[in-house]
Design an enzyme around this catalytic site. Structure first.
Site, PDB file in Angstrom:
ATOM      1  N   ASP A   1       0.872  -1.165   0.000  1.00 19.67           N
ATOM      2  CA  ASP A   1       0.000   0.000   0.000  1.00 19.67           C
ATOM      3  C   ASP A   1       0.912   1.219   0.000  1.00 19.67           C
ATOM      4  O   ASP A   1       1.664   1.437   0.959  1.00 19.67           O
ATOM      5  CB  ASP A   1      -0.890  -0.023   1.239  1.00 19.67           C
ATOM      6  CG  ASP A   1      -1.798   1.201   1.363  1.00 19.67           C
ATOM      7  OD1 ASP A   1      -1.623   2.155   0.573  1.00 19.67           O
ATOM      8  OD2 ASP A   1      -2.654   1.221   2.267  1.00 19.67           O
TER       9      ASP A   1
ATOM     10  N   HIS B   1       2.703  19.294 -20.769  1.00 20.03           N
ATOM     11  CA  HIS B   1       3.408  19.048 -22.022  1.00 20.03           C
ATOM     12  C   HIS B   1       3.480  20.292 -22.909  1.00 20.03           C
ATOM     13  O   HIS B   1       4.550  20.683 -23.384  1.00 20.03           O
ATOM     14  CB  HIS B   1       2.713  17.938 -22.811  1.00 20.03           C
ATOM     15  CG  HIS B   1       2.752  16.599 -22.160  1.00 20.03           C
ATOM     16  ND1 HIS B   1       3.825  16.153 -21.425  1.00 20.03           N
ATOM     17  CD2 HIS B   1       1.844  15.587 -22.134  1.00 20.03           C
ATOM     18  CE1 HIS B   1       3.588  14.932 -20.985  1.00 20.03           C
ATOM     19  NE2 HIS B   1       2.384  14.575 -21.395  1.00 20.03           N
TER      20      HIS B   1
END
Length: 475
Positions: free
Chosen positions: A85, A227
């Protein structure tokens, strides 16, 4: 110092299978990693090492088939798996424990970054370790600032890699190379000669099973905020003294700081958002976005985003920068198009509307082209030619270059903390206005060119977001 141990949290995800494993195989084939290298994938699946290696081998067969078999097998042999986890310090600690430094790659949803970084801080990392985060860095400006504070408590800034694989693409770097290595370009690389720059990532792909991630971010946060803003920085930055980590990143931050902050009225006039309805792309029927598996229509997530930005600095005053990305469109168009101003006078005595020069950096596929006007076959006639050159393929895939920089400790192509925050500052007014429904959510048919063009304002034929300016009818 080169790190030989990589841990990927989210090790069973699409990013790992589609990009990271093939990148590691490419590094192995090129001799950048050897038998000393080890990879540990960590996720919640109840697998063991053998099951993970079977999965990794299948992913490499699917996404790295062009890489020699020996390199793929070597990467698989170097791989192990731990169930963990990522928010539990004890479980995280068992994965990263060891005497040697480790590079920890968070191939996770951004919402898990703060909890995972906190778990790493409590678990502790070996000295000289590094951490890698995928975009987007935080979910808003406040989130980015809080994440940066957590990271600063864990590791020095030089050991934090906020990666954007666009920066490692050969043609993206070629924007700088073309500008700075050619005397014919840099003297005219300014608003006196350049009217507009279109930075576009249009794709025919639809959701492709990514609703769990995409429906929570949309086109603006998935593509434009990271981007395309990075591409803006490379196009608009001042020439750096070197391409080292400080000089390059300082100049990128200068660009982001110069972006004019938009008011609500600016956002209404200078941005668009839309999502696709049912249609046909690449010969396949595509359902409406709201009918895709895992999509919650109540989120009103956009699959198309377009933003016009202006820069308040000496070089670019008066030039418009359009950033645009959309899914399920009629054609792939992935490029930076630099549109020069028209010539002030034509002595040919003709009424023809001569098109201005356009320099295009094709991103995928990689290419470089220049539209020029020349004399035609008849006297005093003009015609347009497109001079195009293909680019040699890169020696490493983009993710291979990024992973090599991480392992070698070179942060030049990673995003610095102040840069991550400035990128959110640029688009926070847009995010806020869209959340308040100040900009309508339009629709476009899958397989079309996107939402219909807005009518041009009187007296301004090239008005903002006019389709003819943004999507020319080129090949």
């Amino acid at each position: 110092m080169t790190i030989q141990r990589l841990v990927v949290f989210g090790g069973t995800g699409d990013l790992t299978g589609r990009y990271l494993l093939p990148a590691l195989a490419a590094l192995r084939e090129a001799g950048h990693i050897d038998d000393r290298f080890s990879l540990t994938g960590a996720s919640r699946e109840d697998w063991d090492g053998a099951r993970y290696r079977e999965w990794a081998s299948a992913q490499l067969d699917r996404h790295g088939a062009d890489i020699p078999t020996d390199a793929r097998r070597a990467v698989v042999a170097s791989t192990d798996y731990r169930r963990a986890d990522v928010t539990d310090p004890a479980e995280v600690g068992t994965v990263v424990a060891g005497d040697d430094p480790v590079a920890v790659y968070l191939a996770l949803p951004p919402s898990l970054f703060p909890a995972t970084v906190t778990a790493l801080h409590e678990a502790g990392l070996p000295p000289s370790s590094r951490i890698v985060l995928e975009k987007p860095f935080g979910e808003d400006l406040a989130g980015a600032q809080e994440l940066n504070r957590l990271l600063a408590d864990l590791l020095p800034e030089r050991a934090v890699f906020r990666v954007d694989h666009f920066l490692a693409m050969t043609t993206v770097q070629n924007v700088l190379g073309s500008r700075l290595a050619n005397r014919v370009l840099e003297p005219i690389w300014n608003s006196t000669h350049i009217a507009e720059v279109d930075i576009v990532w249009d794709e025919t792909l639809a959701l492709e099973g990514r609703a769990g991630y995409y429906d929570h971010v949309g086109a603006l946060k998935d593509m434009v905020q990271n981007h395309l803003l990075q591409l803006l920085c490379l196009v608009a930055m001042e020439p750096p003294l070197t391409l080292g980590e400080r000089d390059l990143r300082d100049r990128k931050v200068d660009v982001l700081r110069s972006v004019r902050c938009m008011t609500d009225d600016d956002v209404r006039r200078r941005t668009r958002r839309a999502r696709y309805s049912a249609g046909r792309c690449n010969g396949h029927e595509v359902p409406a976005y709201t009918e895709e598996d895992g999509v919650d229509a109540r989120r009103r997530t956009e699959t198309f985003a377009e933003v016009e930005l202006e820069l308040d600095n000496w070089r670019w005053a008066g030039t418009r920068f359009r950033l645009r990305s959309g899914k399920a469109l009629g054609r792939n168009r992935k490029e930076v198009a630099v549109r020069f101003r028209r010539v002030p006078h034509l002595p040919f005595g003709q009424d023809a509307d001569v098109q201005p020069n356009v320099l295009r950096f094709g991103l995928e596929p990689e290419s470089l082209s220049l539209d020029v006007t020349v004399t035609g076959s008849r006297t005093e006639t003009l015609t347009q030619l497109s001079l195009t050159a293909g680019m040699d393929p890169a020696d490493l895939p983009a993710y291979g270059r990024l992973l090599l920089d991480v392992l070698n400790g070179d942060p030049a192509l990673s995003i610095r903390s102040d840069e991550a925050e400035e990128a959110w500052r640029v688009l926070e007014p847009v995010v806020s206005a869209w959340e308040r429904e100040l900009v309508p959510l339009e629709e476009y048919s899958a397989g079309s060119e996107g939402p219909p063009p807005r009518p041009a304002a009187p007296g301004r034929r090239d008005d903002l977001l006019h389709r003819d300016a943004v999507l020319p009818t080129d090949s």
